[in-house]
Design an enzyme around this catalytic site. Structure first.
Site, PDB file in Angstrom:
ATOM      1  N   LEU A   1     -17.889   4.490  -0.666  1.00  0.00           N
ATOM      2  CA  LEU A   1     -18.425   5.850  -0.731  1.00  0.00           C
ATOM      3  C   LEU A   1     -18.602   6.301  -2.175  1.00  0.00           C
ATOM      4  CD1 LEU A   1     -16.399   7.563   2.133  1.00  0.00           C
ATOM      5  CD2 LEU A   1     -18.764   6.774   2.184  1.00  0.00           C
TER       6      LEU A   1
ATOM      7  N   ASP B   1       0.812  -1.208   0.000  1.00  0.00           N
ATOM      8  CA  ASP B   1       0.000   0.000   0.000  1.00  0.00           C
ATOM      9  C   ASP B   1       0.848   1.262   0.000  1.00  0.00           C
ATOM     10  OD1 ASP B   1      -2.499  -1.091  -0.094  1.00  0.00           O
ATOM     11  OD2 ASP B   1      -3.180  -0.301   1.819  1.00  0.00           O
TER      12      ASP B   1
ATOM     13  N   GLU C   1     -19.039   4.434  -4.768  1.00  0.00           N
ATOM     14  CA  GLU C   1     -20.061   3.646  -5.449  1.00  0.00           C
ATOM     15  C   GLU C   1     -21.463   3.945  -4.947  1.00  0.00           C
ATOM     16  OE1 GLU C   1     -19.044  -0.406  -4.905  1.00  0.00           O
ATOM     17  OE2 GLU C   1     -17.190  -0.295  -6.060  1.00  0.00           O
TER      18      GLU C   1
END
Length: 341
Positions: free
Chosen positions: A310, A147, A312
């Protein structure tokens, strides 16, 4: 080439089996409540979702169930495990050591363990999944995707904290950024994002650990650091106990007292729960502030992209955030915003 992609959390495991040549997900699924009771949700491409209720005492059992589902004669998508050519793992924190995806070996595992204090909720769980796959499928290469890697293009002016410089030199205290796997994908699709300019990260909200940045589901986000000392004295708790509060009992959960799930917050808000409404408004306000600061850092913006749950599904948050940017000529198409992903 078929790649099994795994995102291993403390009590959950998300997976996809992907045909890398066609980029088609042959199957997707989720193991949840690992260590509690266990539930496997498995959906083969073009098929119906299969739900299997079965005890999952640990992640190795969960991965064995995933592999059984993938090879099941009724709802599986491969004949045997030999068809899996590689396993990709989402690894949260790679510090400055890992700037790209790597083949996981003992040295990589040791490096991820060194970074575990910076992501105590994530790195240990990620490694559980790696070790389980190594035990079950020896010889199949495991690949780590970090990440933090995508954000390593940040300049020192963006990642340095206002602390004595030797803390960076000796202990690598700096902003690292997270969710880079998502930012990388989205920025390549949308060209600009996160703040991303010409494919490189300019700045990011999360810092040395995932706690910095926005108010999140259960994490506090940005705050005055002296609050930690104040709470420790006021609550008569240790530093470790206060950190548990900031990591697991804060964010929109702490503000609302309802949930860390925005679907629950929306429902409670519509039912008149003022604290749930406040939690959503705080999140939207903080998001708008960060976007505004990134617009300044990049000297303009071409696109503002909302992703994940959020992006979507959350009509309210998208509207609340974009309403702050009327000064830039941004207007909201309310009809288009009503569409859920």
């Amino acid at each position: 080439m078929k790649v099994l992609v795994i995102n291993c959390g403390s009590s959950s495991l998300k997976y996809q089996l992907i045909d890398s040549e066609t980029e088609v997900a042959l199957a997707v699924g989720l193991c949840e409540r690992i260590g509690i009771d266990g539930r496997l949700n498995h959906t083969p491409n073009g098929g119906e979702k299969v739900v299997i209720e079965q005890a999952m005492p640990d992640h190795e059992v969960a991965i064995r169930m995933v592999l059984d589902a993938l090879t099941n004669e009724n709802y599986g998508v491969i004949k045997n495990l030999d068809e899996i050519d590689a396993i990709g793992h989402r690894l949260v924190h790679g510090g400055e050591k890992f700037t790209k995806s790597v083949i996981i070996d003992d040295e990589v595992i040791a490096g991820v363990e060194e970074c575990s204090p910076l992501a105590p909720l994530h790195n240990p769980a990620n490694l559980i999944g790696v070790r389980a796959c190594q035990a079950i499928m020896p010889g199949v290469p495991n690949i780590g995707v970090f990440d933090t890697a995508f954000h390593q293009t940040m300049e020192p002016v963006a990642y340095m904290y206002g602390l004595p410089y030797e803390y960076y030199e000796k202990y690598k205290v700096r902003r690292y950024g997270f969710h880079g796997t998502s930012h990388s994908f989205v920025s390549k699709r949308a060209i600009q994002m996160s703040a991303v300019k010409n494919g490189k990260v300019v700045d990011t909200s999360m810092g040395m650990t995932p706690m910095e940045g926005l108010v999140m589901g259960t994490r506090c986000g940005d705050m005055d650091p002296t609050i930690v000392e104040y709470l420790a004295h006021s609550l008569n708790k240790s530093l470790e106990e206060v950190m548990v509060i900031l990591n697991k009992k804060s964010g929109v959960l702490g503000i609302s007292g309802v949930s860390s799930d925005f679907r629950d917050l929306d429902k409670a808000s519509n039912e008149g729960n003022e604290r749930a409404k406040l939690a959503v408004e705080v999140f939207s306000y903080r998001t708008a502030k960060y976007i505004g600061s990134y617009i300044a850092a990049m000297n303009g913006v071409d696109a503002i992209v909302f992703t994940a749950g959020l992006g979507e599904n959350n009509i309210v948050v998208r509207e609340q955030v974009l309403n702050h940017f009327g000064y830039m000529g941004i207007t909201l198409d309310k009809e288009a915003n009503q569409i859920r992903g």
